[in-house]
Design an enzyme around this catalytic site. Structure first.
Site, mmCIF file in Angstrom:
data_model
loop_
_atom_site.group_PDB
_atom_site.id
_atom_site.type_symbol
_atom_site.label_atom_id
_atom_site.label_comp_id
_atom_site.label_asym_id
_atom_site.label_seq_id
_atom_site.Cartn_x
_atom_site.Cartn_y
_atom_site.Cartn_z
ATOM 1 N N HIS A 1 32.654 51.714 139.665
ATOM 2 C CA HIS A 1 31.772 51.695 140.851
ATOM 3 C C HIS A 1 30.341 51.371 140.405
ATOM 4 O O HIS A 1 29.385 51.794 141.028
ATOM 5 C CB HIS A 1 31.847 53.052 141.556
ATOM 6 C CG HIS A 1 31.315 53.076 142.959
ATOM 7 N ND1 HIS A 1 31.616 52.110 143.888
ATOM 8 C CD2 HIS A 1 30.497 53.948 143.597
ATOM 9 C CE1 HIS A 1 31.011 52.401 145.038
ATOM 10 N NE2 HIS A 1 30.311 53.499 144.883
ATOM 11 N N TYR B 1 28.408 50.028 148.377
ATOM 12 C CA TYR B 1 28.191 49.620 149.788
ATOM 13 C C TYR B 1 29.235 48.602 150.239
ATOM 14 O O TYR B 1 29.082 47.973 151.283
ATOM 15 C CB TYR B 1 26.777 49.044 150.003
ATOM 16 C CG TYR B 1 25.709 49.836 149.280
ATOM 17 C CD1 TYR B 1 25.294 51.070 149.776
ATOM 18 C CD2 TYR B 1 25.152 49.369 148.096
ATOM 19 C CE1 TYR B 1 24.341 51.821 149.097
ATOM 20 C CE2 TYR B 1 24.202 50.106 147.404
ATOM 21 C CZ TYR B 1 23.799 51.337 147.917
ATOM 22 O OH TYR B 1 22.871 52.073 147.251
ATOM 23 N N HIS C 1 34.045 60.578 149.380
ATOM 24 C CA HIS C 1 33.091 60.752 148.279
ATOM 25 C C HIS C 1 33.249 62.143 147.689
ATOM 26 O O HIS C 1 33.089 63.121 148.409
ATOM 27 C CB HIS C 1 31.662 60.549 148.795
ATOM 28 C CG HIS C 1 31.418 59.158 149.292
ATOM 29 N ND1 HIS C 1 31.712 58.769 150.579
ATOM 30 C CD2 HIS C 1 30.950 58.058 148.659
ATOM 31 C CE1 HIS C 1 31.411 57.483 150.721
ATOM 32 N NE2 HIS C 1 30.943 57.023 149.579
ATOM 33 N N ASP D 1 34.676 57.791 145.811
ATOM 34 C CA ASP D 1 33.571 57.042 145.207
ATOM 35 C C ASP D 1 32.432 57.960 144.770
ATOM 36 O O ASP D 1 32.306 59.074 145.259
ATOM 37 C CB ASP D 1 32.982 56.052 146.231
ATOM 38 C CG ASP D 1 33.902 54.865 146.469
ATOM 39 O OD1 ASP D 1 35.057 54.908 145.992
ATOM 40 O OD2 ASP D 1 33.450 53.914 147.129
ATOM 41 N N ASP D 2 31.612 57.440 143.896
ATOM 42 C CA ASP D 2 30.311 58.023 143.514
ATOM 43 C C ASP D 2 30.367 59.191 142.535
ATOM 44 O O ASP D 2 29.341 59.724 142.148
ATOM 45 C CB ASP D 2 29.475 58.461 144.736
ATOM 46 C CG ASP D 2 29.091 57.290 145.620
ATOM 47 O OD1 ASP D 2 29.495 56.156 145.311
ATOM 48 O OD2 ASP D 2 28.393 57.505 146.622
#
Ligand code: ZN
Length: 508
Positions: A371, A412, A461, A321-322
């Site tokens: 995302h 989240y 991440h 993610d991210d």
């Protein structure tokens, strides 16, 4: 050619060589014989490769060459521009004069008091410039003002942009369609400078890894401070004939003084989205992203690994993610080396800055998921804002890599029924969370992620170095457990995918 002609040519050449040598000796003698403290001023104009632009150069030597000035600036057909450049240069000259007088007084004073010569009491001011580009509309100049007052010299670099018709000064921002360019230049510069520092670190013999990390940490702090997205930090831009935007940083701005002036080169094609059309036209930047799409070919080898039947095999999905971030390409190298497909839930905002990484993710057979644009908690937004967060990211990914996103991982892990109903996407969560954002500890992350079993979705991440460093070991551990890596979609049946539920693991 007869033998005689050859002899004549030979002696003529020798004669010319002797003549040039003697003239040079004469010239050098004339310099030496000039009396101390006399001022030598030399001003001249020379041509440039641009029509109607000449270079004016001024040299001044004073105090037995303890005070030196060398100034150059362009002279154009536009009187307003010329006046501005003269004024700017005059300010530099005035500063030089003031400094030189002070330094010379101190020099004489020192001799009188100590009977010794202080070598450090000298003054040297130099102003160089380059014509970055010039056409009917624009004139982009890059100046370098060097000041040395004895010990160590310092360079200040900056650009001056003119409207060549009106003579008006333009901000550098007028080369770009909006102020997003600062954010983009900041990200891209950090990426390149970090890469450079890593290479330098690899070439240094450190006592141990800790020392190396500390060194890198100091470098990163320096470069982050000097590359914050402000117009002050990006006040020196040039465009090369190789169609690159050159970002020039002052000495000390992004690294230690020993680095001197630091340059970062970004291909204009990567900036095609944010350059104004006039600039693109000058440099013939018509590479559009849609064109590049056709070149994307999936890596067959990886696609093959990814065709496992997870109802029969022990499958596991590695998700990130991210990103994309500075570290993502390194991660992609690791995945490729180990023939491991993964799933990347990217932020639109970051994808915009690293389009090549996005294309690479697709090319190398990984899954791309949404995302959101900039990591908003979707349950706290209006329905319109939710749609925009998702569709802006989808549209960008489609444009960059001709890829249709069908999965969403809400930031989240935050979702509610309203969200599930309002979006046309499958929401995918996770069930192994190493909390790699909290504990930047590679060993700990490996240990936590290695708990994965058949059907696990591992969350990680790709924005932390400590996470990337955990991946090779993790892959080894899970392969030892007999697990096979797949993209996250493979863990679910077609019915699961259509269920409109937030999916966590197989069968849910
Ligand atoms: Zn996130």
């Amino acid at each position: 050619m007869s033998k005689n002609t050859k002899t004549i040519i030979f002696f003529t050449l020798i004669f010319l060589a002797i003549l040039i040598f003697s003239l040079r000796l004469l010239y050098l003698n004339s310099i030496k014989s000039s009396a101390p403290n006399s001022i030598t001023i030399n001003g001249y104009q020379s041509e440039t490769k641009y029509d109607n632009i000449k270079v004016y150069t001024l040299e001044e030597s004073q105090n037995d060459k303890r005070s030196l000035l060398h100034i150059a600036y362009p002279v154009t057909e536009n009187k307003i521009i010329n006046l501005k450049l003269e004024e700017m240069s005059q300010e530099f000259i005035d500063e030089y004069k003031k400094t030189a007088i002070g330094q010379e007084l101190a020099y004489q004073d020192y001799i009188q008091k100590t009977g010794q010569v202080a070598m450090t009491l000298r003054t040297e001011y130099i102003q160089h410039f380059d014509i970055s580009f010039a056409n009917d509309k624009y004139l982009l100049l890059n100046f370098d003002q060097y000041r040395n007052t004895g010990n160590t010299g310092n360079d200040k670099v900056f650009s001056v942009l003119f409207n060549r018709e009106t003579g008006e000064n333009l901000p550098l921002a007028s080369l770009f369609i909006n102020d997003d360019y600062l954010e983009i230049l900041s990200k891209k510069s950090r990426l390149l400078l970090n890469k450079r520092n890593t290479e330098v670190a690899d070439s240094i013999d450190f006592e141990n890894n800790e020392e190396k990390m500390e060194w890198l940490d100091v470098q990163t702090k320096m470069l982050n401070a000097g590359t914050e997205a402000t117009s002050d930090n990006f006040n020196s831009l040039s465009i090369s004939d190789d169609k690159e935007l050159i970002v020039i940083f002052d000495k000390y701005q992004v690294g230690p003084g020993s680095d001197g002036i630091v340059e970062v080169k970004i291909p204009l094609s990567e900036l095609a989205d944010i350059l104004v059309p006039e600039v693109k036209k000058i440099f013939d930047i018509n590479i559009n992203i849609e064109q590049e799409n056709t070149n994307i070919k999936k890596d067959d080898k990886l696609s093959e690994t990814n065709t496992l039947d997870c109802s029969q095999e022990k499958c596991v999905a590695l998700t990130f993610d991210d990103g994309p971030s500075f570290y993502t390409d390194e991660l992609l190298d690791i995945l490729k080396e180990n023939n491991v497909p993964a799933s990347f839930f990217v932020l639109g905002r970051s994808a915009k800055i690293q389009p090549e990484t996005i294309r690479r993710i697709v090319e190398e057979g990984h899954l791309l998921g949404n995302h959101t644009w900039d990591h908003k908690n979707l349950t706290k937004l209006s329905p319109e804002a939710v749609q925009k967060q998702i569709s802006d990211t989808d549209d960008l990914i489609k444009k960059l890599a001709n890829y249709d996103i069908s999965f969403l991982r809400p930031p989240y892990g935050s979702y509610d029924d309203k969200l599930l109903k309002s979006i046309n996407k499958t929401v995918v969560l996770w069930n192994i969370d190493p909390e790699d954002w909290k504990d930047r500890d590679t060993e700990l992350i490996i240990e936590r992620m290695s708990q994965a079993e058949a059907g696990s979705i591992i969350l990680a991440h790709d924005i932390y170095q400590t996470t990337i460093e955990a991946i090779p070991e993790l892959i080894k551990n899970l392969k030892q457990k007999g697990l096979q890596f797949v993209t996250v979609d493979k863990l679910f049946t077609p019915e699961d995918l259509k269920s409109g539920q937030a999916l966590r693991h197989q069968g849910v």
